[in-house]
Each structure stands twice: as C-alpha cells, then as structure tokens.
Design a protein around this motif. Sequence first.
Motif, PDB file in Angstrom:
ATOM      1  N   LEU A 130      12.491 -10.598   7.467  1.00 15.90           N
ATOM      2  CA  LEU A 130      12.576  -9.340   8.199  1.00 15.90           C
ATOM      3  C   LEU A 130      13.709  -9.334   9.220  1.00 15.90           C
ATOM      4  N   ARG A 136      17.043  -8.731   6.443  1.00 18.52           N
ATOM      5  CA  ARG A 136      17.251  -7.284   6.544  1.00 18.52           C
ATOM      6  C   ARG A 136      16.724  -6.558   5.315  1.00 18.52           C
ATOM      7  N   ARG A 168      12.444  -2.454   7.193  1.00 20.08           N
ATOM      8  CA  ARG A 168      12.093  -3.538   8.110  1.00 20.08           C
ATOM      9  C   ARG A 168      11.320  -3.020   9.312  1.00 20.08           C
ATOM     10  N   THR A 169      11.782  -1.918   9.883  1.00 21.51           N
ATOM     11  CA  THR A 169      11.135  -1.374  11.085  1.00 21.51           C
ATOM     12  C   THR A 169       9.692  -0.973  10.807  1.00 21.51           C
ATOM     13  N   TRP A 170       9.466  -0.322   9.651  1.00 17.75           N
ATOM     14  CA  TRP A 170       8.113   0.110   9.321  1.00 17.75           C
ATOM     15  C   TRP A 170       7.208  -1.080   9.015  1.00 17.75           C
ATOM     16  N   VAL A 185       7.475  -4.134  10.337  1.00 17.17           N
ATOM     17  CA  VAL A 185       7.149  -4.766  11.613  1.00 17.17           C
ATOM     18  C   VAL A 185       6.115  -3.935  12.365  1.00 17.17           C
ATOM     19  N   LEU A 186       6.262  -2.617  12.321  1.00 17.36           N
ATOM     20  CA  LEU A 186       5.288  -1.739  12.974  1.00 17.36           C
ATOM     21  C   LEU A 186       3.915  -1.861  12.323  1.00 17.36           C
ATOM     22  N   TYR A 233       5.653 -10.818  14.022  1.00 20.02           N
ATOM     23  CA  TYR A 233       6.195  -9.797  14.930  1.00 20.02           C
ATOM     24  C   TYR A 233       7.076 -10.429  15.997  1.00 20.02           C
ATOM     25  N   SER A 254      11.547 -10.391  15.964  1.00 15.90           N
ATOM     26  CA  SER A 254      12.364  -9.904  17.085  1.00 15.90           C
ATOM     27  C   SER A 254      13.374 -10.954  17.528  1.00 15.90           C
ATOM     28  N   GLY A 311      16.071 -11.355  14.783  1.00 15.06           N
ATOM     29  CA  GLY A 311      16.926 -10.176  14.700  1.00 15.06           C
ATOM     30  C   GLY A 311      18.128 -10.242  15.611  1.00 15.06           C
TER      31      GLY A 311
END
Length: 302
Positions: free
Chosen positions: A122, A126, A130-132, A134-135, A182, A186, A189
């Motif tokens: 993640l 990439r 990815r954002t969804w 992690v959410l 999670y 971060s 990233g």
Amino acid sequence: MAITDTPAGTTARAALQQPPRQRPRGGRARKTAGDWLILLVAVLIGLLIAVPFLLILANSFKSPADYATGGPLSLPTSLSFDGITAFWERVDFPRKLWNSFFISAVVAVLAVGISMFNAFALGIGRVRGRTWLVLLILLANMLPQEVLLYPLYFMFREVGLYDNVWAVIIIFTVIQSAFGTYLLASVYGTFPKELLEAASLDGASRWQILWRVIFPISRPTLSVLLIFFFIWTWNEFLIPLTFLVGNDNQTVPVAITVLQGDRLMDVTTTSASALLGLLPTLIFFLIFQRTLTRGITAGAVK
C-alpha cells in the motif's frame, strides 16, 4: 597584530578585557521553577499510577487473618505465600501462563509480518485504490469486539476451531495487523523514493528491496509494534473468554476471572492472582524497554 584606536579597535579591546562567562558545573543549565514544577507533577502522577500496584503487592503477601486485622492499607506483619500458592494450584497457573505466552508471541510475530507486507504494497507498491483500502482497514480496526463475537463464534464452530487457541490467534492476528497496516502504510508512504530507485537501478527485485532496504530501516518501528502487539494480546479478555471455554486452553486473565466467579476467594488470593497476571508483562516490558525507547525516538533522528 596590534589593535588600533579606531572605534572598531576600541570595541575589540573592550571585548577582550571582559572576563569569560562561567558555565555551570557539568555543562548543564540551571533548572528553573517551571522545570521543578513539571518534575513534581510527574512524580505525583507516577505515585498515583504506582499506588494500585503497591496495594496488590502488599496484600498478596498477607495471610487472611493479617488482612482482617490490618485491612488493605496496612503492611504485612509477616510474609505469607498462602494466597500465591492457592491461586497457583487451583488454576494450574503454569499451563495458563504458557497459553498466554504462546498466543501473544505467535500473534505478535504474525501480525508484524502481515502488517509489513500489506504496508509495503500500500505504501510503496502504490496499488489502485490505496486510500480507500487504508480507510477500510482503519474502519475495520475501529469496530468494537462485541460486534464480531457472534459471526466469529459461528464461523469457528463450523470449521471445528471453537475452544482452540488457534481461533484466538487468527482473530487477534487480523485485528492487530489491521492497526499495523494502517500505521506502517503511512510510514512507508513517506519513504525516500531516491533510495528505492537506486536499489532498482542496481538490479534489486521487490523482494530484495523489502528485505535489504525497507526492513533494516524500519526495524525500530517493527520492534515497537511487536512489543505492543504482545502486551495488547496478553491483556485481552473478552474474545479469549468467549472462544476458550476449556480449562486447558484458557489464558491468565480468563483464569483469574473464572476462578473469582466460581469460588469464594479471599482478598489475599485475589491480589496474588492479579500480581501473578501482571508480572509477566511487566518483566517483558522491562526487558525490551530500551528497544521500545529506540523505536519511538528513531524517527526523530536522521
């Protein structure tokens, strides 16, 4: 070289004539009133935190007669190991201790490994969405355990893993790795792209980049996660109470509660059970305290 009588020379001569400033001994600045106030508040908070542990420690070595005479706040007149012996024999404490250690250790290692692989995909790989993802992982980690009890109970009963330590290991591995994914996603990233590109130009594969570049640099963070996952799993109560009903599979927190609910116990035995349940995690924390400190402060030093 002589100093002239010009204004600049006069200023330089005056500076040379001034005595050097004396530094405090040891090279340390003097503490102000604010520093002493902060230290006093920290000591008071530490004492408030230590009071329950000290009460447990004092009452664990009292006899029932000594407790009835002096109450919970008095010191023991003589050391009595009756409470510790009674709890040790009633619940088969070595067996419960091994169950807690085995479950916590396996969960910590598996959760850290899964978190690292997920975060690598993640945070560095990439992947799409990815954002969804992690959410979604964050929302899953925020669900209360009570919501998961019945679906998990039905699932593990159908596959034959109910009242099995591996059911608890699987559940906590998923829960802990969700938080670890999670957090590490971060961190990964923000990993320097130049370093990864240099490794790729040198012919390193993704597997080699993970184990020879990412893993050594993120080892302090992984060590902190390992320690936290072990302690968090050790202290878990609700899920082990639900899925480990057999006496041979129970953990230390479950054994303490079940014994208190099934039999009448005196306060000294209750305090001894709390002391024996607390000591392993305290010893584990003291052993890895330096590792924990290095891991927390590793990100502040470059």
